[in-house]
Design a protein around this motif. Structure first.
Motif, short mmCIF file in Angstrom:
data_model
loop_
_atom_site.label_atom_id
_atom_site.label_comp_id
_atom_site.label_asym_id
_atom_site.label_seq_id
_atom_site.Cartn_x
_atom_site.Cartn_y
_atom_site.Cartn_z
N LEU A 10 0.82 -1.21 0.00
CA LEU A 10 0.00 0.00 0.00
C LEU A 10 0.85 1.27 0.00
N GLY A 11 2.16 1.11 -0.15
CA GLY A 11 3.03 2.27 -0.17
C GLY A 11 3.54 2.59 1.22
N ALA A 12 4.19 3.72 1.34
CA ALA A 12 4.79 4.13 2.61
C ALA A 12 3.74 4.72 3.54
N GLU A 13 3.78 4.34 4.80
CA GLU A 13 2.88 4.91 5.82
C GLU A 13 3.57 6.14 6.39
N GLN A 14 2.99 7.29 6.18
CA GLN A 14 3.61 8.54 6.60
C GLN A 14 3.70 8.71 8.12
N SER A 15 2.92 7.96 8.86
CA SER A 15 2.91 8.08 10.32
C SER A 15 3.95 7.19 11.00
N ILE A 16 4.71 6.44 10.21
CA ILE A 16 5.80 5.63 10.76
C ILE A 16 7.09 6.21 10.21
N ALA A 70 4.96 5.08 20.37
CA ALA A 70 6.25 4.67 20.95
C ALA A 70 7.37 4.73 19.90
N SER A 71 8.59 4.51 20.38
CA SER A 71 9.74 4.47 19.48
C SER A 71 10.64 3.31 19.88
N GLU A 72 11.50 2.91 18.96
CA GLU A 72 12.44 1.83 19.21
C GLU A 72 13.73 2.13 18.48
N LYS A 73 14.84 1.68 19.06
CA LYS A 73 16.16 1.85 18.48
C LYS A 73 16.74 0.47 18.20
N LEU A 74 17.18 0.24 16.97
CA LEU A 74 17.85 -1.00 16.58
C LEU A 74 19.31 -0.66 16.35
N ARG A 75 20.20 -1.48 16.91
CA ARG A 75 21.63 -1.19 16.78
C ARG A 75 22.39 -2.44 16.36
N ALA A 76 23.39 -2.24 15.52
CA ALA A 76 24.26 -3.34 15.12
C ALA A 76 25.66 -2.78 14.93
N ARG A 77 26.64 -3.60 15.28
CA ARG A 77 28.05 -3.23 15.09
C ARG A 77 28.77 -4.46 14.56
N TYR A 78 29.50 -4.25 13.45
CA TYR A 78 30.32 -5.33 12.92
C TYR A 78 31.66 -4.77 12.48
N VAL A 79 32.64 -5.66 12.36
CA VAL A 79 33.98 -5.24 11.96
C VAL A 79 34.46 -6.11 10.81
N ASP A 106 29.06 0.89 12.53
CA ASP A 106 27.95 1.00 13.48
C ASP A 106 26.70 1.40 12.71
N ILE A 107 25.62 0.68 12.95
CA ILE A 107 24.33 0.98 12.31
C ILE A 107 23.33 1.25 13.43
N GLU A 108 22.59 2.33 13.31
CA GLU A 108 21.56 2.67 14.29
C GLU A 108 20.29 3.04 13.53
N ILE A 109 19.22 2.34 13.82
CA ILE A 109 17.95 2.58 13.14
C ILE A 109 16.92 3.01 14.17
N ASP A 110 16.36 4.19 13.98
CA ASP A 110 15.33 4.72 14.87
C ASP A 110 13.97 4.55 14.22
N ILE A 111 13.03 3.97 14.96
CA ILE A 111 11.66 3.79 14.47
C ILE A 111 10.73 4.54 15.41
N VAL A 112 9.85 5.37 14.85
CA VAL A 112 8.87 6.10 15.65
C VAL A 112 7.50 5.83 15.05
N ASN A 113 6.57 5.37 15.90
CA ASN A 113 5.22 5.05 15.48
C ASN A 113 4.26 6.15 15.93
#
Length: 156
Positions: A31-37, A130-139, A63-70
């Motif tokens: 359905l496409g992108a949800e503008q509220s997320i 709410a919001s959530e943070k996803l984090r990953a680190r690799y070398v 380092d990867i950091e992904i912020d999600i806000v609903n």
């Protein structure tokens, strides 16, 4: 098969053409992108040397950091896909995942018919407002005198 008007919560979203689906079959419709997320992906890269020995290694830390806000008025289930590099057979390269929060699972996209190596995914529930943070680190470790094709400071 034929045209279909799609409504969500009584509101018109789009008109699309549907393929033939057998009884009790499954159909996925984007359905496409949800503008509220809101999702933001931020990365950092550092290069360090593991020591001054004769056989020193260059450590390329990602380092990867992904912020999600609903911003919706309901909880959501979200899947975030990522890829980590995979060393070619026989290559003098080591890729190590250092930390991942929350844990992710390997993901090869087999069901999509487009198999990928190094695929990972997070599956998460984010409550309304709410919001959530996803984090990953690799070398990526390579011998200090070597360089990755295209340069060590490539875009992630």
């Amino acid at each position: 098969p034929g045209p279909a008007e799609i409504y969500v919560g009584g509101e018109y979203v789009l008109t699309t053409r549907l393929p033939t689906v057998p009884a009790r079959g499954e159909l996925k419709l984007g359905l496409g992108a949800e503008q509220s997320i809101k999702v933001a992906r931020n990365t950092r890269f550092t290069e360090q040397r593991s020591g001054e020995k004769v056989v020193a290694m260059a450590e390329l830390v990602h380092d990867i950091e992904i912020d999600i806000v609903n911003h919706l008025e309901r909880d959501i289930e979200i899947e975030v896909r990522e890829r980590v590099p995979v060393a070619a057979p026989g290559a003098e390269v080591v890729v190590e995942e250092l930390s991942v929060t929350p844990a992710w699972q390997p993901y090869d996209q087999q069901e999509r018919g487009q198999v990928v190596e190094g695929g990972r995914r997070w599956e998460s529930k984010v409550g309304k407002g709410a919001s959530e943070k996803l984090r990953a680190r690799y070398v990526v470790k390579i011998y200090a005198q070597n360089e990755i094709v295209g340069g060590n400071r490539r875009e992630v």
